[in-house]
Scaffold this active site. Sequence first.
Site, mmCIF file in Angstrom:
data_model
loop_
_atom_site.group_PDB
_atom_site.id
_atom_site.type_symbol
_atom_site.label_atom_id
_atom_site.label_comp_id
_atom_site.label_asym_id
_atom_site.label_seq_id
_atom_site.Cartn_x
_atom_site.Cartn_y
_atom_site.Cartn_z
ATOM 1 N N ASP A 477 0.827 -1.207 0.000
ATOM 2 C CA ASP A 477 0.000 0.000 0.000
ATOM 3 C C ASP A 477 0.870 1.270 0.000
ATOM 4 O OD1 ASP A 477 -2.360 1.430 0.095
ATOM 5 O OD2 ASP A 477 -3.149 0.411 1.861
ATOM 6 N N ASP A 547 -10.505 1.998 -3.464
ATOM 7 C CA ASP A 547 -11.050 1.767 -2.124
ATOM 8 C C ASP A 547 -12.567 1.796 -2.157
ATOM 9 O OD1 ASP A 547 -8.853 1.235 -0.656
ATOM 10 O OD2 ASP A 547 -8.631 3.225 0.218
HETATM 11 C C1 DGJ Z 1 -5.868 1.700 1.908
HETATM 12 C C2 DGJ Z 1 -6.216 0.473 1.102
HETATM 13 O O1 DGJ Z 1 -6.641 0.824 -0.169
HETATM 14 C C3 DGJ Z 1 -7.235 -0.345 1.849
HETATM 15 O O2 DGJ Z 1 -7.653 -1.429 1.076
HETATM 16 C C4 DGJ Z 1 -6.640 -0.792 3.131
HETATM 17 O O3 DGJ Z 1 -5.562 -1.647 2.881
HETATM 18 C C5 DGJ Z 1 -6.194 0.411 3.939
HETATM 19 N N1 DGJ Z 1 -5.340 1.274 3.183
HETATM 20 C C6 DGJ Z 1 -5.488 -0.011 5.175
HETATM 21 O O4 DGJ Z 1 -4.972 1.035 5.862
#
Ligand code: DGJ
Length: 727
Positions: A477, A547
């Site tokens: 991430d 997301d």
């Molecule tokens: C952002 C990601 O896109 C989510 O899927 C998740 O992993 C969160 N971060 C976790 O902090």
Amino acid sequence: MSVIYNKDCAQFQLNSRSFTYLMQVKDGYLLHLYWGEKIDNRDHSYMFWEQGRAAFSPRQENCGGFILDDIPLEYPCWGRGDMRTPALEIINPDGTNIIDLHYESYEIIDTKPSLEGLPAVYAEQGDKVQTLIITLRDKISDISVMLYYTLFEETDILTRHAVIKNDSKQSVFINRAMSAAVDFDHKNFDIISNFGTHVRERNIERAPLKYGKYTMSSRRGASSHVHNPFLIMASPTADEVSGEVYGFVLVYSGSFTAEVAGNQFSSARTVIGLNSEEFGWKLNPGESFITPEAVLTYSPAGLERLSDNYHKIFRTRLCRGKYRDIRRPVLLNSWEACYFGFDEERLKKIGTCCADIGIELLVIDDGWFGVRDTDNCSLGDWVVDKRKLPNGIEGIYNHLKPLGIDLGIWFEPEMVSPNSDLYRAHPDWCIHIPNRPRSEGRYQLILNLSKPEVCDYLYASLAEILKTGAIAYVKWDFNRNMTEVGNELLPPDRQREVTHRYYLGLYSLMERLVTDFPDILFESCSGGGGRFDAGMLYYMPQVWTSDNSDAIERLRIQYGTSLVYPMSAMSAHVSASPNHQTDHTTPFDTRFTVALTGSFGYELDPTSLSEDEKAAVLRTAGIYKEYGDRIVNGTYHRLRNPHEENCAAWCIVSEDKGTCIAGYVLTHVRLYENNERIRMRGLKKDAVYVEKFSGREYSGYQLCGYGIPAPLTLEYRSLLWIFEEKK
Ligand code: DGJ
């Protein structure tokens, strides 16, 4: 031979399956003659066109030569008379910014060279591929530029990059170095690009090119949610299946620019490369600078063919590793199931449940390390939180293994929380400018990967966990953009190098990890799609697309992403209903139908599902397992556009055209509307197909001609058809 040098007329002709790309050397300059529908090999000199009436633009060589401002140039430079957008700008030792490149030599090789330290498309044995390398030089400053053109003949792909070399005895500065520039003799184009933001990535904008500049760019230290590093130029009437379209994609994950300008004689110039608003590079004597790679394509038959060219090359000659050509494991991610609120007992319960419903991989997302109960601490401390997982990662692994479930884990390696042991030990490892405040985003700072010791630390701390053998998947991430960019270890005249050096550091770190852990499936993520770019795909064959896991929203996001990126690269999960981001209530089958187009999984708490829902997960996971390989390697057809209509429809046709998986979703209620039917594309017309769920038979002619009725009226309802050829 697809790359030809015609000595008699000093022309370079690159012929792919569908296009010709043409250059000519004239009076020492490398001119761009033509890029478009494939033409025969002969003298094309008549295509060179100089208006000769650029009243205020000087002519070369004391009024006898070219008006540089007026002619199509292959790699235009700033300083000698071309006043349009340059590809190259150099600051000389005397502070002036002029460079004047003249043709020197060429070479044709039957391979595709790699780009040292950078992600790039590659060739495999048997590919019909040739590379043309043209060297240009400014004899006065002794700066040379090698232009690389690799033609993938069968897939209509032309990759380009430039290598700038300082053969002089003094240092110079590169102010701007584009990966590719193309001059067009008209500006009659629509520009198609992506725009968006977090949870609303990759909407589509289509606008006519006007006089002046159209710029898509990022200066965020990431390719970003906002714009994406590509640009499409389409003839104004072009649609999915007809019309000429040109594509430019940058294989890069940091700040970029993609610009088209409508110029004074109604011509157009397109450039794509590093964002020169923040980029600069000091080039010492004897040193070279390599630009990132640009991937160009041309389709004479609309957007669908353009997308297919990109899907094929990115899927098979950019992505690497053992998962490249196969379906990905059906995974369940803990994020929307538990957020930070899990412990060993809860994860074990979820794991046990996963085993009953067809899940193959459980991903422990954010929250397993340091003391991370919320997002304000511990990034950088990649040590298991024993409060939550007293038996470590192994405790979960040992529980899952007998159940036949693999384990995945989340990292955000590039970040550090100010509240972390790492930050307390190395406060200078983050990107910052001494004596200035350090802006936090999501309570975090970015580690400075332009510092080799930081990359080494990250390699060691990640490898420590990965080498246990417990981890089959990593979600990587990256949750903020860059500010206060600097590297106090570099001299002042190298500060503009920092973001590019950061990406060189990141790429080398990822290269080490994917090489040393070839069995691990890596998934890139940046708050969803904040770094959905071709650069990341070289290391990680899939990306968490957004997301926003709402199926209805995903229709638009996945549609926009599909302009350039393959479906196999789009991680898509069935999440809970009502959806956590939008509160939409959506039927399970619709959520499944939408997720089935990508690399498939679930993002929900399976222990809270009803028995019916569990059965639905088991059934749908089975469908992905059965058809996943065909989906990964299939051809994607966009049949209805959710950005413009109140529905979406698509089909994915397997390589042998024997299977067609088609989806249709209504995004808005439609009472008493016209009969709707969805016409497939890409099938064998004279074959007979049996639809899996209804058992009905249709000919390819019927499916592509009349289509299949889609009699839906209610919002968020969907249809899924799987047509298989009757043998
Ligand atoms: C952002 C990601 O896109 C989510 O899927 C998740 O992993 C969160 N971060 C976790 O902090």
